[in-house]
Scaffold this motif. Structure first.
Motif, mmCIF file in Angstrom:
data_model
loop_
_atom_site.group_PDB
_atom_site.id
_atom_site.type_symbol
_atom_site.label_atom_id
_atom_site.label_comp_id
_atom_site.label_asym_id
_atom_site.label_seq_id
_atom_site.Cartn_x
_atom_site.Cartn_y
_atom_site.Cartn_z
ATOM 1 N N THR A 269 42.569 45.515 50.513
ATOM 2 C CA THR A 269 43.005 46.867 50.162
ATOM 3 C C THR A 269 42.998 47.130 48.659
ATOM 4 N N CYS A 270 42.768 46.121 47.848
ATOM 5 C CA CYS A 270 42.743 46.267 46.395
ATOM 6 C C CYS A 270 41.497 47.035 45.972
ATOM 7 N N THR A 271 41.693 48.020 45.113
ATOM 8 C CA THR A 271 40.565 48.853 44.684
ATOM 9 C C THR A 271 39.966 48.315 43.378
ATOM 10 N N ILE A 272 38.799 48.797 43.047
ATOM 11 C CA ILE A 272 38.140 48.440 41.784
ATOM 12 C C ILE A 272 39.013 48.882 40.609
ATOM 13 N N THR A 273 39.673 50.023 40.751
ATOM 14 C CA THR A 273 40.565 50.520 39.697
ATOM 15 C C THR A 273 41.695 49.529 39.442
ATOM 16 N N ASP A 274 42.282 48.991 40.521
ATOM 17 C CA ASP A 274 43.350 47.998 40.371
ATOM 18 C C ASP A 274 42.835 46.743 39.669
ATOM 19 N N LEU A 275 41.659 46.283 40.073
ATOM 20 C CA LEU A 275 41.086 45.086 39.453
ATOM 21 C C LEU A 275 40.782 45.313 37.978
ATOM 22 N N ALA A 276 40.265 46.487 37.635
ATOM 23 C CA ALA A 276 39.970 46.793 36.230
ATOM 24 C C ALA A 276 41.247 46.875 35.409
ATOM 25 N N ARG A 277 42.313 47.438 35.979
ATOM 26 C CA ARG A 277 43.599 47.525 35.280
ATOM 27 C C ARG A 277 44.155 46.141 34.991
ATOM 28 N N VAL A 278 44.106 45.272 35.973
ATOM 29 C CA VAL A 278 44.610 43.908 35.798
ATOM 30 C C VAL A 278 43.754 43.142 34.789
ATOM 31 N N ALA A 279 42.451 43.302 34.864
ATOM 32 C CA ALA A 279 41.565 42.626 33.907
ATOM 33 C C ALA A 279 41.811 43.131 32.492
#
Length: 122
Positions: free
Chosen positions: A17-27
């Motif tokens: 359920t994790c979105t690309i936006t979430d991954l980019a924010r964490v990165a």
């Protein structure tokens, strides 16, 4: 991209359920964390431990990061006070800690004896 021949990538273990936006924010948080560690090295001696055992290293790292957190809190309070000086506050500060002449003091409110509902006799 400044260097198109250089490829940057991340390997992520995340829920479906994790979105690309979430991954980019964490990165993107990586840089803030690195800046925090660099500041702790410069201001609190995070990288100046000379220990031989894990317990000593753990104590040093814990105390250095605690000192850094305390200093960051003081800096945030100062920034808030400077902002409050330019914009008058609507209410008084809720913090009992007050800065006076370069030192920090705690001010505890006093209660009147009449407010307690009983008399004090000597």
């Amino acid at each position: 991209m400044a260097r198109p021949d250089e490829v940057a990538y991340y390997f992520a273990y995340a829920p479906v359920t994790c979105t690309i936006t979430d991954l980019a924010r964490v990165a993107g948080m990586r840089w803030a964390i690195e800046e925090c560690f660099q500041a702790a090295k410069n201001e609190c001696g995070l990288d100046e431990y000379e220990v031989r055992r894990y317990v000593g290293w753990y104590r040093h790292i814990t105390l250095a990061m605690l000192a850094h957190a305390f200093l960051a809190g003081l800096a945030a309070d100062e920034a808030a006070k400077e902002a409050a000086e330019t914009n008058p506050p609507a209410a008084s500060s809720l913090s009992p800690w007050q800065r006076s002449a370069g030192s920090w003091n705690i001010s505890c409110p006093t209660t009147e004896h009449a407010d307690l509902g009983h008399e004090i006799t000597h």
